[in-house]
Scaffold this motif. Structure first.
Motif, PDB file in Angstrom:
ATOM      1  N   THR A  85      -1.851  -7.609   3.479  1.00 48.09           N
ATOM      2  CA  THR A  85      -0.526  -7.322   4.291  1.00 48.09           C
ATOM      3  C   THR A  85      -1.186  -7.208   5.562  1.00 48.09           C
ATOM      4  O   THR A  85       0.416  -7.143   6.448  1.00 48.09           O
ATOM      5  CB  THR A  85      -0.762  -5.611   4.280  1.00 48.09           C
ATOM      6  OG1 THR A  85      -2.445  -4.856   4.594  1.00 48.09           O
ATOM      7  CG2 THR A  85      -0.288  -5.325   2.917  1.00 48.09           C
ATOM      8  N   HIS A  92      -2.193   0.507   5.945  1.00 50.70           N
ATOM      9  CA  HIS A  92      -1.684   0.350   4.551  1.00 50.70           C
ATOM     10  C   HIS A  92      -1.825   1.213   3.608  1.00 50.70           C
ATOM     11  O   HIS A  92      -1.124   2.055   2.155  1.00 50.70           O
ATOM     12  CB  HIS A  92      -1.726  -0.985   4.157  1.00 50.70           C
ATOM     13  CG  HIS A  92      -3.735  -0.529   4.279  1.00 50.70           C
ATOM     14  ND1 HIS A  92      -4.415  -0.565   2.802  1.00 50.70           N
ATOM     15  CD2 HIS A  92      -4.313  -2.033   4.302  1.00 50.70           C
ATOM     16  CE1 HIS A  92      -5.507  -0.540   3.157  1.00 50.70           C
ATOM     17  NE2 HIS A  92      -5.343  -2.095   4.056  1.00 50.70           N
ATOM     18  N   SER A 127       1.464   2.829  -6.578  1.00 49.01           N
ATOM     19  CA  SER A 127       2.448   2.667  -5.651  1.00 49.01           C
ATOM     20  C   SER A 127       3.081   2.421  -4.147  1.00 49.01           C
ATOM     21  O   SER A 127       3.382   1.941  -3.399  1.00 49.01           O
ATOM     22  CB  SER A 127       3.434   3.918  -6.176  1.00 49.01           C
ATOM     23  OG  SER A 127       2.630   5.328  -5.343  1.00 49.01           O
ATOM     24  N   LEU A 128       0.839   2.844  -3.653  1.00 53.11           N
ATOM     25  CA  LEU A 128       1.918   2.617  -2.547  1.00 53.11           C
ATOM     26  C   LEU A 128       1.818   1.231  -1.284  1.00 53.11           C
ATOM     27  O   LEU A 128       1.957   0.741  -0.522  1.00 53.11           O
ATOM     28  CB  LEU A 128      -0.502   2.843  -1.771  1.00 53.11           C
ATOM     29  CG  LEU A 128      -0.906   4.349  -1.719  1.00 53.11           C
ATOM     30  CD1 LEU A 128      -1.904   4.903  -1.139  1.00 53.11           C
ATOM     31  CD2 LEU A 128      -0.108   5.355  -0.905  1.00 53.11           C
ATOM     32  N   ASP A 130       3.245  -0.550  -2.659  1.00 54.13           N
ATOM     33  CA  ASP A 130       5.425  -0.788  -3.140  1.00 54.13           C
ATOM     34  C   ASP A 130       5.861  -0.800  -1.393  1.00 54.13           C
ATOM     35  O   ASP A 130       6.691  -0.912  -1.349  1.00 54.13           O
ATOM     36  CB  ASP A 130       5.984   0.030  -3.836  1.00 54.13           C
ATOM     37  CG  ASP A 130       5.986  -0.172  -5.269  1.00 54.13           C
ATOM     38  OD1 ASP A 130       4.911  -1.621  -5.669  1.00 54.13           O
ATOM     39  OD2 ASP A 130       5.776   0.363  -5.851  1.00 54.13           O
ATOM     40  N   GLN A 131       5.787   0.059  -0.665  1.00 55.14           N
ATOM     41  CA  GLN A 131       5.769   0.181   0.607  1.00 55.14           C
ATOM     42  C   GLN A 131       5.506  -0.842   1.753  1.00 55.14           C
ATOM     43  O   GLN A 131       5.732  -0.613   2.732  1.00 55.14           O
ATOM     44  CB  GLN A 131       4.924   1.774   0.873  1.00 55.14           C
ATOM     45  CG  GLN A 131       5.575   2.720  -0.164  1.00 55.14           C
ATOM     46  CD  GLN A 131       4.910   3.975   0.010  1.00 55.14           C
ATOM     47  OE1 GLN A 131       4.222   4.287   1.429  1.00 55.14           O
ATOM     48  NE2 GLN A 131       3.952   5.154  -1.600  1.00 55.14           N
ATOM     49  N   GLN A 132       4.473  -1.450   1.019  1.00 54.81           N
ATOM     50  CA  GLN A 132       4.391  -2.541   2.009  1.00 54.81           C
ATOM     51  C   GLN A 132       4.954  -3.985   2.372  1.00 54.81           C
ATOM     52  O   GLN A 132       5.787  -4.258   0.603  1.00 54.81           O
ATOM     53  CB  GLN A 132       2.514  -3.007   2.113  1.00 54.81           C
ATOM     54  CG  GLN A 132       2.198  -1.603   2.232  1.00 54.81           C
ATOM     55  CD  GLN A 132       2.274  -1.448   3.854  1.00 54.81           C
ATOM     56  OE1 GLN A 132       2.548  -1.953   4.912  1.00 54.81           O
ATOM     57  NE2 GLN A 132       1.935  -0.027   3.403  1.00 54.81           N
ATOM     58  N   GLU A 133       5.693  -4.752   3.426  1.00 55.50           N
ATOM     59  CA  GLU A 133       5.391  -6.146   3.248  1.00 55.50           C
ATOM     60  C   GLU A 133       3.986  -6.739   3.474  1.00 55.50           C
ATOM     61  O   GLU A 133       3.740  -6.784   3.877  1.00 55.50           O
ATOM     62  CB  GLU A 133       5.918  -6.913   4.459  1.00 55.50           C
ATOM     63  CG  GLU A 133       7.551  -5.773   4.847  1.00 55.50           C
ATOM     64  CD  GLU A 133       8.501  -6.524   6.156  1.00 55.50           C
ATOM     65  OE1 GLU A 133       8.986  -7.227   6.045  1.00 55.50           O
ATOM     66  OE2 GLU A 133       8.078  -6.211   6.862  1.00 55.50           O
TER      67      GLU A 133
END
Length: 375
Positions: A85, A92, A127-128, A130-133
């Motif tokens: 990331t 993150h 799922s963490l 999934d919240q990142q580019e």
């Protein structure tokens, strides 16, 4: 007949030149090689007394080598998430390897089986990401295809934005940190080389995540390498096995570099090399990680970092300059022609790498967490 032969020759020359010009206009292929539990001192190019790493030494000679490179967190999952990331762990939120143990999993009456509630916690941690580019997702906007192999905690490879990969993950996990992906390197390099072949045939720029479980435990190197280090006079079997694991890693890197040469794409492939965290192998395995893995000391967080792109990145030893793994993602995005997210804390090093000028970094930040994610 002579005129026909000349015409065909000129046609083939034109085709070859067109292919070369097309490749020149294509963003560079990118390969990230991530060693696992590897001390910053343990390379030939870092002057180790015993360990031989001829392939990485060759890569170092053609790279910008930062001997004073660092990772912010000396623990594999947070460190890998930073490489994915470009963010610190507090950003993150992947701060440890596993969820904290439930009360039912501790004490003399604890069950050996992992309860359903704990598996659900693992799923919540996955799922963490999934919240990142992620780097593969950002590179995809420039037409890149990508391949995951090796260490990977975040469920299926698709969750990181890779177009292909080896780790199954949720809903069919085969292990907590990589399942099928952990075969890479130890069982050969064929999945990666076949992906590269497909990408080249499709004329697509590619990104490879090569994070083998090497030299990570189990320290079970080929017998020939173990015997080699015992013959060098390494008294401890524990240490000789670890040294042999490092050279085994180096051999797999050599296979990868040679494949790029065979495909004639080495000159348009940007390679970054780093390890996730340090590892100090003592005489006895019980105290191997002392002041290294999970430690904020240099044995845990210091790592040499290599950047190689022939003809663009100026090779040379940057031993007096600081570099952090948070700098890698913005640097790769610049090389690929992708605008970086605005919340990345690292520096884009491409201007420094191409000019040979000093980097802007004069300090390094780090974070230390417990092995398990508490909150």
């Amino acid at each position: 007949m002579g005129t026909l032969i000349k015409w065909r020759t000129l046609t083939w020359i034109a085709i070859i030149l067109c292919a070369q010009f097309a490749r020149a206009g294509q963003p560079p292929n990118i390969i990230m090689i991530i060693s696992d539990d590897h001390a910053w001192t343990d390379y030939g190019f870092m002057g180790h007394r015993y360990i031989e790493t001829p392939n990485l030494d060759h890569l170092a000679r053609r790279s910008a080598l930062f001997q004073r490179g660092y990772v912010p967190t000396a623990l594999c999952r947070p460190s890998l998430a930073t490489l994915l990331t470009g963010k610190y762990a507090h950003q993150h939120r992947i701060t440890g390897n596993d969820p904290a143990l439930l009360p039912s999993m501790t004490g003399p009456d604890a069950s050996r089986e992992e309860p359903d509630a704990y598996r659900q916690l693992r799923g919540q941690l996955i799922s963490l990401v999934d919240q990142q580019e992620t780097l593969p997702e950002l590179l995809a906007t420039r037409g890149y295809v990508s391949f995951q192999s090796g260490k990977w905690w975040e469920g299926s490879f698709q969750r990181g934005g890779f177009t292909e990969g080896m780790t199954r993950g949720f809903p069919e996990p085969g292990g907590r940190h990589g399942d099928d992906g952990l075969k890479i390197g130890r069982d050969g390099m064929q999945p990666i080389t076949e992906f590269i072949d497909r990408a080249v045939a499709a004329e697509k720029p590619f990104f490879v995540w090569y994070a083998p479980l090497l030299p990570h435990t189990p320290h079970n190197p080929p017998q020939r390498l173990f015997d080699k280090y015992k013959a060098k006079g390494v008294e401890s079997d524990h240490v000789a096995r670890y040294y042999a694991m490092v050279e085994w890693l180096d051999e797999t890197c050599g296979e990868l570099l040679q494949h790029l040469d065979r495909k004639q794409i080495s000159d348009n492939t940007l390679i970054v090399y780093i390890a996730d965290n340090g590892w100090i192998q003592r005489k006895y395995s019980a105290d191997s990680a002392l002041r290294s893995k999970q430690s904020p000391h240099e044995g845990g967080v210091r790592q040499p970092i290599l950047f190689s792109l022939p003809g663009k990145i100026r090779p040379g030893n940057r031993d007096d300059q600081l570099c952090s793994s948070v700098d890698i993602v913005p640097t790769l995005l610049d090389a690929a022609g992708v605008a970086p997210p605005k919340d990345l804390p690292g520096y884009d090093l491409m201007p420094c790498l191409t000019s040979g000028d000093p980097t802007r970094r004069n300090k390094i930040f780090g974070e230390s967490f417990s092995h398990d994610i508490v909150d």
